[in-house]
Design an enzyme around this catalytic site. Sequence first.
Site, mmCIF file in Angstrom:
data_model
loop_
_atom_site.group_PDB
_atom_site.id
_atom_site.type_symbol
_atom_site.label_atom_id
_atom_site.label_comp_id
_atom_site.label_asym_id
_atom_site.label_seq_id
_atom_site.Cartn_x
_atom_site.Cartn_y
_atom_site.Cartn_z
ATOM 1 N N CYS A 9 73.259 57.825 8.579
ATOM 2 C CA CYS A 9 74.317 58.822 8.399
ATOM 3 C C CYS A 9 73.763 60.166 8.875
ATOM 4 O O CYS A 9 72.769 60.208 9.598
ATOM 5 C CB CYS A 9 74.837 58.852 6.957
ATOM 6 N N ASN A 12 71.065 61.489 5.444
ATOM 7 C CA ASN A 12 70.320 60.430 4.764
ATOM 8 C C ASN A 12 70.141 60.716 3.273
ATOM 9 O O ASN A 12 69.127 60.389 2.682
ATOM 10 C CB ASN A 12 68.973 60.192 5.460
ATOM 11 N N CYS A 14 73.391 60.535 1.171
ATOM 12 C CA CYS A 14 74.578 59.987 0.496
ATOM 13 C C CYS A 14 74.907 58.581 0.998
ATOM 14 O O CYS A 14 74.661 57.593 0.317
ATOM 15 C CB CYS A 14 75.802 60.899 0.681
ATOM 16 N N ARG A 15 75.455 58.499 2.196
ATOM 17 C CA ARG A 15 75.994 57.227 2.667
ATOM 18 C C ARG A 15 74.932 56.209 3.062
ATOM 19 O O ARG A 15 74.980 55.054 2.614
ATOM 20 C CB ARG A 15 76.948 57.472 3.843
ATOM 21 N N SER A 16 73.990 56.579 3.914
ATOM 22 C CA SER A 16 73.010 55.576 4.367
ATOM 23 C C SER A 16 72.071 55.116 3.249
ATOM 24 O O SER A 16 71.767 53.920 3.182
ATOM 25 C CB SER A 16 72.246 56.036 5.617
ATOM 26 N N ASP A 126 82.098 60.930 4.465
ATOM 27 C CA ASP A 126 81.002 61.664 3.824
ATOM 28 C C ASP A 126 81.504 62.255 2.508
ATOM 29 O O ASP A 126 82.400 63.097 2.516
ATOM 30 C CB ASP A 126 80.503 62.767 4.750
#
Length: 161
Positions: A9, A12, A14-16, A126
Amino acid sequence: MGCSVLFVCLGNICRSPTAHGVFQKMVSDVGLMDEIQIDSAGTGDWHIGRGPDPRSQAAAQSRAYDLSALRARQVCAEDFQKFDYILAMDNSNLQDLRKMRSAQDTCHLGLFLDFASASAVREVPDPYYGGEGGFDEVLDLVEDGARGLLATIQRKLAEQG
């Protein structure tokens, strides 16, 4: 033989890392930790060395995923040789990754949610600037994508014998 996956993301945090933690638990639950290497990274460098966003960690923890050991890092050129799958959370990150990729890199580079089956959504939004509900939405999407990715990799590993 095995397989390796990198989730990417922007920062690095939140999402990934959420995808990393969810996929790691699913892989562990089916006994394939020795076969599948998992990592996450960001296209940006703002959060290198930091743990995931506390809101991401709390949402993940509520579903029994532990992100506490993960630390942010930035994608590097070597990742394109090291990983079999490099999976972006959204089209913007995918464009950035395509610019970094060299002609001889043969890894699968695409959107993570291309492996999802339950949702028509193709990008993981995000949640950083949104409300608390955004982190649960990310988890819903990530769980769906992770199930599809794991099934794909299990088929590939079975074919390899």
